[in-house]
Design an enzyme around this catalytic site. Structure first.
Site, short mmCIF file in Angstrom:
data_model
loop_
_atom_site.label_atom_id
_atom_site.label_comp_id
_atom_site.label_asym_id
_atom_site.label_seq_id
_atom_site.Cartn_x
_atom_site.Cartn_y
_atom_site.Cartn_z
N ASP A 8 4.76 -5.11 2.89
CA ASP A 8 3.82 -4.88 2.09
C ASP A 8 3.91 -3.46 1.35
O ASP A 8 4.28 -2.59 1.80
CB ASP A 8 2.44 -4.97 2.79
CG ASP A 8 1.25 -5.27 1.95
OD1 ASP A 8 1.51 -5.65 0.77
OD2 ASP A 8 0.08 -5.17 2.71
N GLY A 9 3.10 -3.23 0.09
CA GLY A 9 2.95 -2.02 -0.15
C GLY A 9 4.08 -1.74 -1.56
O GLY A 9 4.05 -0.54 -1.95
N ASN A 58 -0.23 -15.06 -2.09
CA ASN A 58 0.16 -14.24 -3.41
C ASN A 58 0.39 -15.25 -4.43
O ASN A 58 0.15 -15.07 -5.50
CB ASN A 58 1.67 -13.71 -3.02
CG ASN A 58 1.58 -12.63 -1.84
OD1 ASN A 58 2.63 -12.42 -1.24
ND2 ASN A 58 0.56 -11.95 -2.06
C1 FPP Z 1 3.88 -7.21 -1.07
O1 FPP Z 1 3.76 -5.85 -2.08
C2 FPP Z 1 5.24 -7.69 -1.66
C3 FPP Z 1 5.46 -8.87 -2.34
C4 FPP Z 1 4.52 -9.45 -2.57
C5 FPP Z 1 6.53 -9.35 -2.47
C6 FPP Z 1 7.98 -8.96 -1.66
C7 FPP Z 1 9.36 -9.19 -2.40
C8 FPP Z 1 10.28 -8.61 -2.20
C9 FPP Z 1 10.49 -7.24 -1.13
C10 FPP Z 1 11.54 -8.86 -2.85
C11 FPP Z 1 12.28 -9.56 -2.03
C12 FPP Z 1 13.83 -9.78 -2.49
C13 FPP Z 1 14.94 -10.31 -2.05
C14 FPP Z 1 16.14 -10.11 -2.19
C15 FPP Z 1 14.45 -11.56 -1.03
P1 FPP Z 1 2.35 -5.82 -2.65
O2 FPP Z 1 2.53 -6.35 -3.96
O3 FPP Z 1 1.30 -6.86 -1.97
O4 FPP Z 1 1.83 -4.28 -2.62
P2 FPP Z 1 0.62 -3.59 -2.59
O5 FPP Z 1 -0.04 -4.06 -1.40
O6 FPP Z 1 0.97 -2.13 -2.77
O7 FPP Z 1 -0.41 -4.22 -3.64
#
Ligand code: FPP
Length: 226
Positions: A8-9, A58
């Site tokens: 997350d983040g 999400n």
């Molecule tokens: C949460 O951060 C993250 C996600 C919703 C997506 C995670 C995806 C990846 C790390 C890419 C994966 C890549 C591969 C190769 C499998 P957020 O958007 O909720 O961040 P926030 O809490 O700061 O809003």
């Protein structure tokens, strides 16, 4: 040992670094994950690693532009994993849990290819939760039981109806990004898991932190074992 990570983040990281649009943070998250996975493959433990890459929540709540961006990143990442020779040399079995039918067809094709090409691997187990929700997983299991006319449900035999039927229970959950909750991740399998919450955002997380978290887990286990 089975470790689950809630990555997350990413968007907060982008905000911090003034990257635009905010979902550019997912690209930095992908980079962090690749570096971590390369190190993990060479580590003896954890043998099982499960990553919360994209939740059903999400899927329902992010803009179609952001989803397009994330799905494209996932597709690219999985194609790269297939080209990474350590996945084969060190026999990493790669699997997926969640309602992947919600993914675009081209991503689904890559997912199928990854499953097929690693299905006989037996040394390490990497699982991506995509369009995953733990309540949905439990409800799907219940519905399967209702239609199977099986025998009485017990805590032990319930497991074989879950998406995670081939995985051991989770020992440790690490969540980055400062929030202190599970957000529906592996609800059944985390009932005895230790939880570690980190303030660092996902793109800032690295293998040194993973090793610290595993040491912290071992310290806790020793305390509770006495
Ligand atoms: C949460 O951060 C993250 C996600 C919703 C997506 C995670 C995806 C990846 C790390 C890419 C994966 C890549 C591969 C190769 C499998 P957020 O958007 O909720 O961040 P926030 O809490 O700061 O809003």
């Amino acid at each position: 040992m089975h470790v689950g990570i809630i990555m997350d983040g990413n968007r907060r990281y982008a905000k911090m670094k003034k990257l635009f649009p905010r979902f550019r943070g997912h690209l930095e998250g992908k980079k962090a994950l690749e570096t971590l996975l390369k190190a993990w493959i060479k580590m003896k433990e954890p043998k099982y690693l499960t990553l919360y890459a994209f939740s059903l929540y999400n899927f329902k709540n992010r803009s179609s532009l952001e989803k397009k961006f994330i799905f494209a990143l996932l597709k690219k990442g999985f194609m790269e994993l297939l080209k990474y020779e350590d996945v084969f040399k060190r026999e990493v079995r790669i699997n997926f849990i969640g309602d992947t039918t919600k993914c675009p067809k081209s991503l689904l094709n890559v997912i199928d290819e990854v499953i097929e090409k690693t299905k006989n691997h037996k040394k390490k187990f990497l699982t991506f939760a995509i369009c995953y929700d733990g309540q949905q997983e439990i409800v799907d299991a219940v519905n399967e039981i209702l239609t199977s006319k099986g025998k009485k449900v017990t805590v032990n035999n319930f497991k074989k109806y879950l998406y995670t039927r081939e995985l051991p229970p989770v020992d440790l959950i690490v969540r980055t990004g400062g929030e202190k909750r599970l957000s529906g991740f592996l609800l059944w399998d985390t009932s005895y898991a230790e939880l570690i919450f980190r303030e660092e955002t996902w793109p800032e997380y690295n293998v040194t932190m993973l090793k610290q978290d595993i040491s912290e887990f071992r310290r806790r286990k020793r305390r509770f074992g006495k």
